[in-house]
Enzyme design. Structure first.
Site, PDB file in Angstrom:
ATOM      1  N   LYS A 114       0.828  -1.221   0.000  1.00  0.00           N
ATOM      2  CA  LYS A 114       0.000   0.000   0.000  1.00  0.00           C
ATOM      3  C   LYS A 114       0.856   1.263   0.000  1.00  0.00           C
ATOM      4  O   LYS A 114       0.468   2.268  -0.590  1.00  0.00           O
ATOM      5  CB  LYS A 114      -0.971   0.002   1.197  1.00  0.00           C
ATOM      6  N   LYS A 206      -5.210  -9.579  -6.589  1.00  0.00           N
ATOM      7  CA  LYS A 206      -6.375  -9.703  -5.717  1.00  0.00           C
ATOM      8  C   LYS A 206      -7.511  -8.791  -6.194  1.00  0.00           C
ATOM      9  O   LYS A 206      -7.251  -7.649  -6.594  1.00  0.00           O
ATOM     10  CB  LYS A 206      -5.931  -9.293  -4.305  1.00  0.00           C
ATOM     11  N   LYS A 209     -10.967  -3.187  -3.686  1.00  0.00           N
ATOM     12  CA  LYS A 209     -11.830  -2.004  -3.767  1.00  0.00           C
ATOM     13  C   LYS A 209     -11.138  -0.858  -4.473  1.00  0.00           C
ATOM     14  O   LYS A 209     -11.779  -0.035  -5.111  1.00  0.00           O
ATOM     15  CB  LYS A 209     -12.154  -1.509  -2.349  1.00  0.00           C
TER      16      LYS A 209
HETATM   17  N1  AQP Z   1     -10.034 -10.463  -2.972  1.00  0.00           N
HETATM   18  C1  AQP Z   1     -10.391 -10.936  -1.793  1.00  0.00           C
HETATM   19  N2  AQP Z   1     -10.654 -12.257  -1.635  1.00  0.00           N
HETATM   20  C2  AQP Z   1     -11.042 -12.766  -0.434  1.00  0.00           C
HETATM   21  N3  AQP Z   1     -11.185 -11.995   0.672  1.00  0.00           N
HETATM   22  C3  AQP Z   1     -10.937 -10.669   0.559  1.00  0.00           C
HETATM   23  N4  AQP Z   1     -10.995  -9.653   1.437  1.00  0.00           N
HETATM   24  C4  AQP Z   1     -10.655  -8.503   0.810  1.00  0.00           C
HETATM   25  N5  AQP Z   1     -10.374  -8.736  -0.470  1.00  0.00           N
HETATM   26  C5  AQP Z   1     -10.536 -10.076  -0.672  1.00  0.00           C
HETATM   27  C6  AQP Z   1     -11.382  -9.818   2.830  1.00  0.00           C
HETATM   28  O1  AQP Z   1     -12.456  -8.928   3.084  1.00  0.00           O
HETATM   29  C7  AQP Z   1     -12.369  -8.501   4.443  1.00  0.00           C
HETATM   30  C8  AQP Z   1     -12.507  -7.023   4.506  1.00  0.00           C
HETATM   31  O2  AQP Z   1     -11.451  -6.414   3.798  1.00  0.00           O
HETATM   32  P1  AQP Z   1     -11.139  -4.906   4.099  1.00  0.00           P
HETATM   33  O3  AQP Z   1     -12.188  -4.057   3.571  1.00  0.00           O
HETATM   34  O4  AQP Z   1     -10.909  -4.702   5.514  1.00  0.00           O
HETATM   35  O5  AQP Z   1      -9.760  -4.598   3.459  1.00  0.00           O
HETATM   36  P2  AQP Z   1      -8.941  -5.068   2.254  1.00  0.00           P
HETATM   37  O6  AQP Z   1      -8.489  -6.466   2.461  1.00  0.00           O
HETATM   38  O7  AQP Z   1      -7.861  -4.073   2.121  1.00  0.00           O
HETATM   39  O8  AQP Z   1      -9.959  -4.985   1.031  1.00  0.00           O
HETATM   40  P3  AQP Z   1      -9.619  -4.553  -0.399  1.00  0.00           P
HETATM   41  O9  AQP Z   1     -10.801  -4.751  -1.220  1.00  0.00           O
HETATM   42  O10 AQP Z   1      -8.384  -5.220  -0.890  1.00  0.00           O
HETATM   43  O11 AQP Z   1      -9.368  -3.011  -0.274  1.00  0.00           O
HETATM   44  P4  AQP Z   1      -8.158  -2.165  -0.794  1.00  0.00           P
HETATM   45  O12 AQP Z   1      -8.293  -2.134  -2.272  1.00  0.00           O
HETATM   46  O13 AQP Z   1      -8.369  -0.837  -0.163  1.00  0.00           O
HETATM   47  O14 AQP Z   1      -6.904  -2.842  -0.341  1.00  0.00           O
HETATM   48  C9  AQP Z   1     -11.033  -9.018   4.995  1.00  0.00           C
HETATM   49  O15 AQP Z   1     -11.276 -10.173   5.786  1.00  0.00           O
HETATM   50  C10 AQP Z   1     -10.278  -9.392   3.765  1.00  0.00           C
HETATM   51  O16 AQP Z   1      -9.374 -10.453   4.002  1.00  0.00           O
END
Ligand code: AQP
Length: 344
Positions: A114, A206, A209
């Protein structure tokens, strides 16, 4: 010491809640409600470790709450709240900032990803994010944490923090009548065919968001047309689907779509390949569209309905915060005694 079994997990209100969040985390939250006392948190303190527009953040917080409810989390039987309403999370995180070691945090791959090349310009909060996550879990002395694969390393750090706290303060923990260990070792619950849902445009990345292309993910609020279009355009390779799971090993996009289908249907990849192996992607994609629309359509519709009633969402969060705070305050009283703070 035997700890009361309790589940904790969180989702960041950072917009574009997607299929990865749903399959990797929220469906598990729902299933665990039958067996455990659960606490599900919209982690807004985590969200601001990268810039959030203050006009958008409340909307995103309410949207995650609506998603929890629309997916089947019962906020009356369990606890649903947003993190910033329970100050004990930040309070315990400070103590953990003093327990965790720089070397531990320097190894966190999510910070490296990040922060990217501009590390000097990343917020301090982004660096100590895993300490706050440990505090989120341990302020409730939670024993089980359902998360996607990407959070595994942070969970391991939470376990290390719990253990170091228990070791560093062992004498004080005993002296204050808490037995030999104060914090449990929280267990990650990472199982099933979709613990890491990948981007629809690139099977090695992955689903996320923050990915600029909306075609890389299926959002929980996408309508049937958008879901169909995104799946039809999803990257594949020219070969037919293999008949066995081994045949997916070097084909990340095929592996991802088969995993999504299996998770949505509640079956295994082997079963999916038994049905679709040897066939073309076009046939499989049509079946996947039908399945995804049937599962996600009602959730998106319910999220939109709840979105029109922010007062109800806010009342859920207020009630949840009040109940969470009772548990968190009890932990913090004990932690303050153990650390040696004078309190009135
Ligand atoms: N691609 C994924 N596959 C399976 N699980 C996922 N999680 C996130 N992406 C995937 C799980 O969703 C929960 C909440 O995630 P979060 O919102 O706290 O943060 P994150 O993991 O940072 O989500 P993103 O979508 O990847 O956001 P950005 O783009 O901001 O980094 C967690 O349990 C996570 O494991």
């Amino acid at each position: 010491m035997a700890f009361k079994e309790r589940v904790f997990s969180g989702v960041q209100p950072t917009g574009n809640l997607h299929l990865g969040n749903y399959l990797g985390a929220i469906t598990k939250f729902v299933a665990l409600q039958e067996r455990y006392d659960c606490i599900y948190c919209v982690v807004d303190l985590h969200a601001i470790t990268v810039w959030q527009d203050p006009l958008e953040l409340p909307k995103a917080t309410r949207e995650v709450t609506a998603a929890f409810i629309a997916c089947g989390i019962d906020p009356q039987r369990h606890i649903v709240f947003n993190q910033s309403q329970v100050a004990e999370h930040a309070e315990l995180a400070w103590i953990f900032n003093c327990v965790a070691r720089m070397g531990w945090l320097n190894r966190m791959t999510q910070f490296k990803e990040k922060a990217g090349k501009d590390r000097e310009n990343a917020s301090v909060g982004l660096f100590v994010y895993p300490n706050l996550m440990a505090a989120d879990i341990l302020v409730y002395r939670a024993t089980h944490v359902p998360v996607g694969e990407d959070q595994k390393q942070h969970l391991e750090l939470a376990r290390d923090i719990a253990q170091k706290f228990n070791n560093d303060f062992a004498d004080s923990i005993r002296a204050h009548g808490h037995g030999n260990v104060f914090f449990p070792q929280p267990e990650p619950l990472i199982q099933g065919p979709a613990t890491r849902v990948m981007s629809l445009r690139d099977g090695t990345k992955k689903m996320s968001k923050s990915e600029p292309s909306d075609y890389s993910r299926i959002n929980l609020t996408d309508d049937a047309d958008a879901i169909a279009q995104k799946i039809r355009k999803a990257k594949t390779d020219p070969e037919p689907l293999p008949s066995e799971e081994k045949g997916l090993e070097t084909r990340p996009e095929a592996d991802n779509l088969v995993g999504i289908y299996a998770a949505l249907k509640g079956t295994s990849k082997t079963e999916v390949l038994r049905e679709f192996g040897g066939g073309q992607f076009s046939t499989f994609k049509s079946a996947l569209i039908d399945l995804a629309v049937a599962r996600l359509g009602p959730i998106g519709a319910e999220m939109k309905r709840l979105g029109r009633d922010p007062a109800y969402i806010d009342s859920v969060l207020a009630d949840g915060a009040q109940r969470a705070q009772v548990i968190a305050a009890e932990t913090m009283k004990a932690v303050k005694d153990i650390v040696g703070f004078v309190r009135s």
